[in-house]
Write an enzyme that holds these catalytic residues in place. Structure first.
Site, mmCIF file in Angstrom:
data_model
loop_
_atom_site.group_PDB
_atom_site.id
_atom_site.type_symbol
_atom_site.label_atom_id
_atom_site.label_comp_id
_atom_site.label_asym_id
_atom_site.label_seq_id
_atom_site.Cartn_x
_atom_site.Cartn_y
_atom_site.Cartn_z
ATOM 1 N N GLY A 45 0.804 -1.227 0.000
ATOM 2 C CA GLY A 45 0.000 0.000 0.000
ATOM 3 C C GLY A 45 0.831 1.268 0.000
ATOM 4 N NE ARG A 46 3.650 2.242 -4.840
ATOM 5 C CZ ARG A 46 3.736 0.996 -5.337
ATOM 6 N NH1 ARG A 46 3.763 -0.056 -4.534
ATOM 7 N NH2 ARG A 46 3.816 0.820 -6.631
#
Ligand code: FMN
Length: 220
Positions: free
Chosen positions: A196-197
């Site tokens: 999810g970065r």
């Protein structure tokens, strides 16, 4: 975004999810060189191609940046060692502005390490000791190539190489313009990709006392 012109692949769709692991404050060694050694060993053990290849970013006196790949050839108590031509573009830039940044892009491990620091030229003795370990072909190439200068064509380079080969049939001395640098870190960032970065970024920054380091976490 304006439409891409005939893209070879769908660049906007190229992405990876990073999920190999995390980096917690409790994982860190006491100092960044020890931490770098640990991650470097993991990169080498994982079989990464040229794990010692790093991007060296420099800037000229006007702040105009440039970067290129160079091989890390040593780690000592002062920092990160590499060898190059002192009259090359990077050499000229470091002479005008010794601040530089190194980047190790270890994609396969979903890691990168960034080193911000100051480059100091190595002694002639250190340069000569390393030069002596290079294969003869590389030694001759160092003479034949006035790195970063414009040449008339490939032939000029090949002629120069042949001329040097004939001039030094045995030992090849160190060219005056050939040198090396040690980059002493001011800050070293260890980056580990996360889903999810939400990546982990832990940065060692030089503390108040000699040899002391503070660690901060940066938002990804
Ligand atoms: C994998 C790889 C390793 C390299 N290692 C070095 C090196 O150790 N020293 C060096 O001077 N150039 C090395 N080069 C060439 C540099 O990227 C660069 O072309 C050259 O140093 C001239 O850079 P400059 O004109 O910006 O000074 C390497 C290139 C690659 C792709």
């Amino acid at each position: 975004m304006s439409p891409a012109v005939d893209p070879p692949v769908d660049l906007a769709a190229l992405r990876e999810e990073y999920a190999r692991g995390g980096l917690a404050e409790s994982d860190l060694a006491d100092d960044p060189m020890a931490m770098f050694r640990r991650w470097f060993t993991e990169a080498a053990t994982a079989g990464l191609h040229e794990p010692n290849a790093m991007v060296v970013a420099t800037a000229d006196a006007d702040g105009r940046p440039s970067s290129r790949i160079v091989l890390l050839k040593g780690l000592d108590e002062r920092g990160f060692v590499f060898f190059t031509n002192a009259h090359s573009r990077k050499g000229e830039e470091l002479a005008a502005n010794p601040r530089c940044s190194l980047l190790f892009p270890w994609h396969v491990l979903e890691r990168q390490v960034r080193v911000d620091g100051t480059a100091t030229p190595l002694s002639r003795a250190d340069v000569a000791a390393y030069f002596a370990t290079r294969p003869r072909g590389s030694q001759l190439g160092a003479w034949a190539s006035h790195q970063s200068r414009v040449v008339a064509g490939r032939e000029e380079l090949d002629d120069a190489y042949r001329e040097i080969e004939a001039r030094y049939p045995d030992d090849v001395p160190v060219p005056d313009e050939w040198g090396g640098y040690v980059v002493t870190p001011e800050a070293v960032e260890f980056w580990q990709g996360r889903p999810g970065r939400m990546h982990d970024r832990l940065v060692y920054r030089r503390g108040g006392g000699t040899g002391t380091w503070d660690v901060v976490r940066l938002a990804p």
